[in-house]
Each structure stands twice: as C-alpha cells, then as structure tokens.
Scaffold this active site. Structure first.
Site, PDB file in Angstrom:
ATOM      1  CE  LYS A  23       2.749   0.138   5.347  1.00 41.33           C
ATOM      2  NZ  LYS A  23       2.102   0.152   3.795  1.00 41.33           N
ATOM      3  CD  GLU A  41      -2.848   1.305   2.400  1.00 44.07           C
ATOM      4  OE1 GLU A  41      -2.532   0.542   3.344  1.00 44.07           O
ATOM      5  OE2 GLU A  41      -3.542   2.187   2.561  1.00 44.07           O
ATOM      6  NE  ARG A  71       3.280  -7.657  10.536  1.00 43.67           N
ATOM      7  CZ  ARG A  71       2.836  -7.098   9.403  1.00 43.67           C
ATOM      8  NH1 ARG A  71       1.800  -7.625   8.857  1.00 43.67           N
ATOM      9  NH2 ARG A  71       3.140  -5.665   9.049  1.00 43.67           N
TER      10      ARG A  71
HETATM   11  P1  ATP Z   1       1.356  -1.883   7.924  1.00 42.86           P
HETATM   12  O1  ATP Z   1       0.578  -2.975   8.805  1.00 42.86           O
HETATM   13  O2  ATP Z   1       2.454  -1.212   9.103  1.00 42.86           O
HETATM   14  O3  ATP Z   1       0.573  -0.726   7.258  1.00 42.86           O
HETATM   15  P2  ATP Z   1       1.250  -3.554   5.913  1.00 42.86           P
HETATM   16  O4  ATP Z   1       1.555  -5.021   6.193  1.00 42.86           O
HETATM   17  O5  ATP Z   1      -0.170  -3.082   5.689  1.00 42.86           O
HETATM   18  O6  ATP Z   1       2.061  -2.681   6.880  1.00 42.86           O
HETATM   19  P3  ATP Z   1       1.613  -3.305   3.035  1.00 42.86           P
HETATM   20  O7  ATP Z   1       2.173  -2.198   2.231  1.00 42.86           O
HETATM   21  O8  ATP Z   1       0.141  -3.701   2.697  1.00 42.86           O
HETATM   22  O9  ATP Z   1       2.038  -3.058   4.541  1.00 42.86           O
HETATM   23  O10 ATP Z   1       2.559  -4.518   2.839  1.00 42.86           O
HETATM   24  C1  ATP Z   1       2.771  -5.006   1.707  1.00 42.86           C
HETATM   25  C2  ATP Z   1       3.155  -6.630   1.907  1.00 42.86           C
HETATM   26  O11 ATP Z   1       4.364  -6.834   2.664  1.00 42.86           O
HETATM   27  C3  ATP Z   1       1.938  -7.185   2.301  1.00 42.86           C
HETATM   28  O12 ATP Z   1       1.866  -8.616   1.603  1.00 42.86           O
HETATM   29  C4  ATP Z   1       2.441  -7.737   3.682  1.00 42.86           C
HETATM   30  O13 ATP Z   1       2.110  -9.156   4.158  1.00 42.86           O
HETATM   31  C5  ATP Z   1       4.090  -7.742   3.470  1.00 42.86           C
HETATM   32  N1  ATP Z   1       4.627  -7.587   4.926  1.00 42.86           N
HETATM   33  C6  ATP Z   1       4.358  -6.270   5.521  1.00 42.86           C
HETATM   34  N2  ATP Z   1       5.108  -6.238   6.583  1.00 42.86           N
HETATM   35  C7  ATP Z   1       5.607  -7.321   6.808  1.00 42.86           C
HETATM   36  C8  ATP Z   1       6.588  -8.021   7.808  1.00 42.86           C
HETATM   37  N3  ATP Z   1       6.765  -7.512   8.757  1.00 42.86           N
HETATM   38  N4  ATP Z   1       7.077  -9.182   7.364  1.00 42.86           N
HETATM   39  C9  ATP Z   1       6.803  -9.900   6.436  1.00 42.86           C
HETATM   40  N5  ATP Z   1       6.161  -9.216   5.390  1.00 42.86           N
HETATM   41  C10 ATP Z   1       5.441  -7.868   5.421  1.00 42.86           C
HETATM   42 MG    MG Z   2      -1.736  -3.474   4.399  1.00 45.97          MG
END
Ligand code: ATP
Ligand code: MG
Length: 545
Positions: free
Chosen positions: A269, A33, A259
């Site tokens: 984020k 995102e 994760r």
């Molecule tokens: P936040 O919860 O901080 O907003 P997010 O997971 O929503 O982070 P995205 O931009 O939606 O962030 O993530 C893109 C991809 O990266 C998703 O498939 C997510 O599962 C993966 N991802 C995000 N954080 C992690 C992590 N700590 N370890 C492994 N994969 C991750």
């Molecule tokens: Mg997300």
C-alpha cells in the site's frame, strides 16, 4: 458441514471440528487496516476467510484494524466495504473496528501493568531500536524496566490523560530482552499520538499497537482460526504471550499462509500510495493497478477474481503468480457470457467502388455458440473501415491480411478485393479502394472464392467514434518495487486509440463485450454521450497486445 476444497488450513479446520477443539461455529475475520484500497492480495485473504466460514457453516467478521489515526480515513473504510461486497461476500451484522475495543484494550493494558508484565518506558524510539539487539545479539534492558507497579500505573494514566508529548513515553511489555525472538524483547504496546481518530475523535491520545490489539480483538470476537500472512509467523509467540497474560479465557490459534504476489505488479500500500501521489497512475481505481477498484474499472468480473484466488490456492510457499493466470480466469469467465460485436481500434477507410445505392442489411449472431444472446443487424455500404494492421501491401505466407490485389472476407458480410491503395506523402496507406463480390454474402455465398483471411470491420453508417484504452503491465520488471519506480514503469502501459465501434453497443448500453479479434472490453466511466471510452479488459490470447 464440510468443504470439498482441500488445503492445509481447511484440513486443520476439519481436524479441529472432528476432535472437538472448537465447539460450535467456525468464526474467521478479515482485518484490513483502512490506510489504502484493497488489492488482489487482500482478495486472496477475503476469499479464504469468508470462503472457509461459508464452507463450514461459520461466520466472518469484517474488522477494521484502525489503530493508527495518522494514516487511516473514512474514505478507505468505505472503499473497503464496497470492495468486499462487490467480491461477493457478506459480513451481515459483523462489522467491527479495533477502536470499538479501545476501552477494553486499555483495561487489559492496566492488567499487565498490575501483574508487573508491562512498564512505561521513557526511551525514545531510536533508543529503543538501538537497545533491541540484533538477530545474533541480545538486547539490553531499559533503565525504566524496574519501575514499580504504582509508578507505571500513574504514568500510564497520565499518558492517557494527555500530559505527555508524542514520542516521550511508551508502554512496553516486560518479557525478555535476551529472547532469540526479537518480537519478544519488551515490545511496545501503546504509544502517544495526539491526532484526531476517524471514529473516536479526540477521546484517545494513546493508541495500542498491532501486536497487542489484534490478538485481543480476535479473542473477544471468538475467532476460532486467525488466518494471516507468513510475515506474522515471528509475531505468533507475542500473539500467544499477550493472550496468556491478560484475563480472557479464549485463545484463537494464529495460522499463517503465504502472501499472494503477482508478476509485474506491486501490492504494498505504501508503494501504491506513492504511485498515485506522484501521478504515475490516475488514482486507486486506475485500471492498470491490481487494486480491486482498478480491476473492477478495468472490467474484470468479481467471479474471475474468485476463480483466480481458488486456483492459486492456499499454501506456505512463497508465490509470485503469472499475470497469464489472471488473464486466463478473466477470459474463461467472459467467454460464454459476453456478446460479440465489431470495433475498429485503428481505422483505415475502405471505399467499395462497385457499391451503389442503399446499404445492405446483414445479420450477425451476438455469440457464435450461445444463441440466447440474440442477433443484431449490420449494414454494408460504400464506406467501411478495417483495422490498419489488417492491411499489408504485399502478401506474406504467415500473416492473414488483406493485400493489394488480394481477397479477404469481411465477417458476416462480403468478400472484397483490394484494387488500389491511396497513400499520404510519407507513403502510408490512408484509404483502400476495394471491389466487393455481390454473390459472396455470408451464409449465401455462391462465389466459390476462398479467401484466407476474415477481417472485422464497421461501416460508416452503423458505427460511431470511440476511444479505446489498451493496457499492458504497469511495470517492466517482474518483481518491481525495489528501485525508483520511474526506472521500472512501462511507458506503454496505457495506450489510447481513436476508432469506431458498432453503434448498437453504445445505443443498447452493452456492459462487457468482446470486440472480435481485439479482446474483451467494458465501457469506462470517462465516457461521454458524444464519445464512449472502452477499456480493454484482456486481449483474446496472451502475448497479443
Ligand atoms: P501493506 O503491508 O501493504 O500495508 P497489509 O498486509 O498491512 O498491507 P492489511 O490491511 O493489514 O494490509 O491486510 C489485511 C489482511 O489482508 C491481512 O490479514 C493481511 O495478511 C492480508 N493480506 C494483505 N496482503 C496480502 C497478500 N498479498 N496476500 C494475501 N493476503 C494479504
Ligand atoms: Mg497490516
């Protein structure tokens, strides 16, 4: 094609190929995102998605999940692309946006309405929450649940046309308010947001929710394995429900993995954004952050991040990884390829009282084992500097330091004996007077002396002043993020020192190098022609700060 790496996801892909569950090519996607910069947790997902596609001869989409115009921006879209590329991956012509599919998503929503599987609900967000039930109690039906298809279509079209205020209506799936899975209790599929979208402008004022969008985009792109993190496990039945109820004849499996967490760091984020906005760090690329841009500015090579991700591996177990593992990967990437030089981070002036005349030119290898990195010249003269912490007035068995009346070798130079300590009013040393042993020149030493310590040093003539930034963990607590950041932040996470560095490092624009005994460093973009600034990427061993 197959892969030598083994984990439950790669095993599953191998099985799917063998059993012809997938025909043709493996297709994955990385779906960020654009509401922040990428961090090392994302790197794990990037390495996994691009990695398996590469290993099985497949393809990967970089797909922006841009369904929330209030939080997303072009700046984030740009930075994410830059970071994925820098990590060493290439999506070729497969750059997509959820917003590319807004028209299709909209018609799938009308399909659901026509099948009686979605309805327009006038409850407020709070009312929806209040009637959703709990883990132990079922929810209750919305009073708008039984609207006719005709009325729902009419209202949904008017939502799209902008007739209604934000928050006044939503489109909800009509599934089961009594389902044990809360995600299936008539989840919201579309909401009204009167905001400019960074790609579609003001074309839309209704936006699809993640659970509706993600599965449909996966299916439209022919994603063969939709890999996501474990917190989406409970969303999987909804992922499947949407695809089972719209007319798409492709249904990717969603597969969850854990994760990545890193000790003493936050990945959320939301929290990263608040640290930046509150000024606790200087921006997304602050070298103390676990963001890709922060790690890059810190000097961490992309190869070390890829190595780290592969060592962490892919499992379903919750993992909070020690920062030592990342440091280890950084050191082992830099060990063989980084030239060495000397820098004195906290200088103590040294006067060689028996040295007269022209400086002596010495030669030093740029790497103790890798002769391909060449040699450089050092000059030894009357005015030198050593590290303040390398002097101690009286000897101690454990510490290898220069002491008053003691001997030490200056690396690649001569043995010196400290004969006098000049102190300031508080009793702190401000200068050492030493005598050098002319026949102890490195490589030609006939002195017979065997000092216990070898010190790094620079001379006044071949060094220039520089700023050094030494980093520690940003947080003092192992799993930060629950309390007020001010109570959890490490006050010494960034220390600046004014010191000296061998001139050659700046003159020849060395990229990353090891300053002997101090660690690996990289020149920071805050450098000026008058004052280079060096970030310590990592000290030489863990526990040394
Ligand atoms: P936040 O919860 O901080 O907003 P997010 O997971 O929503 O982070 P995205 O931009 O939606 O962030 O993530 C893109 C991809 O990266 C998703 O498939 C997510 O599962 C993966 N991802 C995000 N954080 C992690 C992590 N700590 N370890 C492994 N994969 C991750
Ligand atoms: Mg997300």
């Amino acid at each position: 094609m197959s892969s030598s790496v083994s984990d439950f996801i790669r095993n599953r892909i191998r099985d799917d190929i063998e059993n012809e569950v997938v025909d043709g090519t493996i297709i994955t996607r990385f779906p960020p995102e654009p509401n922040g910069y990428l961090h090392i947790g994302h790197a794990k997902s990037i390495c996994l998605n691009f990695g398996v596609a590469e290993e099985f001869g497949g393809k990967t989409y970089l797909r922006f999940d841009d369904t929330n115009p209030l939080k997303e921006s072009e700046e984030f879209v740009e930075s994410i692309q830059q970071d994925v590329r820098w990590l060493g991956f290439d999506w070729e012509d497969r750059l997509t946006f959820a917003s590319d599919y807004f028209d299709q998503l909209y018609s799938f929503a009308e399909q659901l309405i026509e099948k009686g599987r979605a309805f327009v609900c006038d409850l407020s967000a709070e009312e929806i929450r209040a009637t959703r039930g709990t883990l132990t109690e079922p929810g209750s039906n919305s009073p708008f649940r039984d609207r006719t298809v005709k009325e729902n279509l009419d209202l949904f079209r008017r939502m799209r046309a902008g007739e209604f205020d934000e928050g006044s209506r939503v489109l909800r799936a009509r599934i089961d308010m009594r389902s044990p899975n809360i995600h299936l209790r008539d989840p919201v599929l579309y909401r009204i947001v009167h905001a400019e979208h960074h790609r579609t402008g003001d074309k839309w004022c209704i936006y699809p929710m993640y659970d509706f969008t993600h599965c449909i985009c996966d299916a439209l792109e022919g994603i063969t394995h939709s890999l996501c993190t474990l917190e989406f496990e409970d969303n999987r039945p909804l992922y499947d429900w949407v695809l089972d109820n719209v007319s798409i004849n492709f249904h990717p499996p969603q597969i969850e993995f854990s994760r990545l967490g890193l000790e003493f760091n936050v990945m959320s984020k939301r929290i990263l954004t608040s640290l930046i906005n509150a000024g606790h760090v200087e921006g997304w690329d602050d070298p103390r952050l676990p963001t890709i841009s922060g790690l890059r500015r810190r000097g961490v090579p992309a190869e070390a991040i890829r190595d780290f991700c592969s060592r962490v591996g892919v499992t379903k177990q919750a993992n909070l990884i020690e920062t030592n593992l990342l440091d280890f990967c950084v050191r082992s990437t830099l060990e063989d390829t980084s030239p060495r030089a000397m820098a004195v981070v906290d200088p103590l002036p040294v006067t060689v009282i028996n040295f007269e005349g022209e400086d002596v030119t010495l030669e030093a290898p740029n790497h103790p084992k890798n002769s391909e990195l060449g040699k450089r010249e050092l000059t030894f003269g009357r005015n030198l500097f050593i590290e303040r912490s390398d002097f101690r007035e009286s000897a101690s068995k454990k510490q290898r330091k220069l002491t008053l009346n003691g001997l030490a070798r200056l690396r690649y130079g001569f043995i010196v004996e400290c004969v006098e300590v000049v102190k300031d009013g508080q009793g702190s040393p401000i200068e050492l007077k030493v005598r050098y042993v002319p026949e102890s020149r490195s490589g030609q030493d006939t002195s017979g002396l065997k000092p216990r310590s070898t010190l790094h040093w620079v001379s006044a003539t071949n060094s220039i002043s520089a700023k050094f930034r030494l980093f520690e963990n940003l947080f003092n607590v192992r799993e930060p993020g629950s309390g007020d950041p001010r109570d959890e932040l490490n006050p010494t996470s960034r220390i600046e020192k004014d010191g000296l560095v061998e001139r050659v490092v700046v003159d020849d624009d060395w990229e990353r190098c090891q300053f002997e005994r101090n660690g690996y460093f990289i020149k920071d973009l805050d450098s000026t022609p008058m004052k280079p600034v060096f970030n310590r990427i990592v000290p030489l061993s863990s526990g040394v700060h």
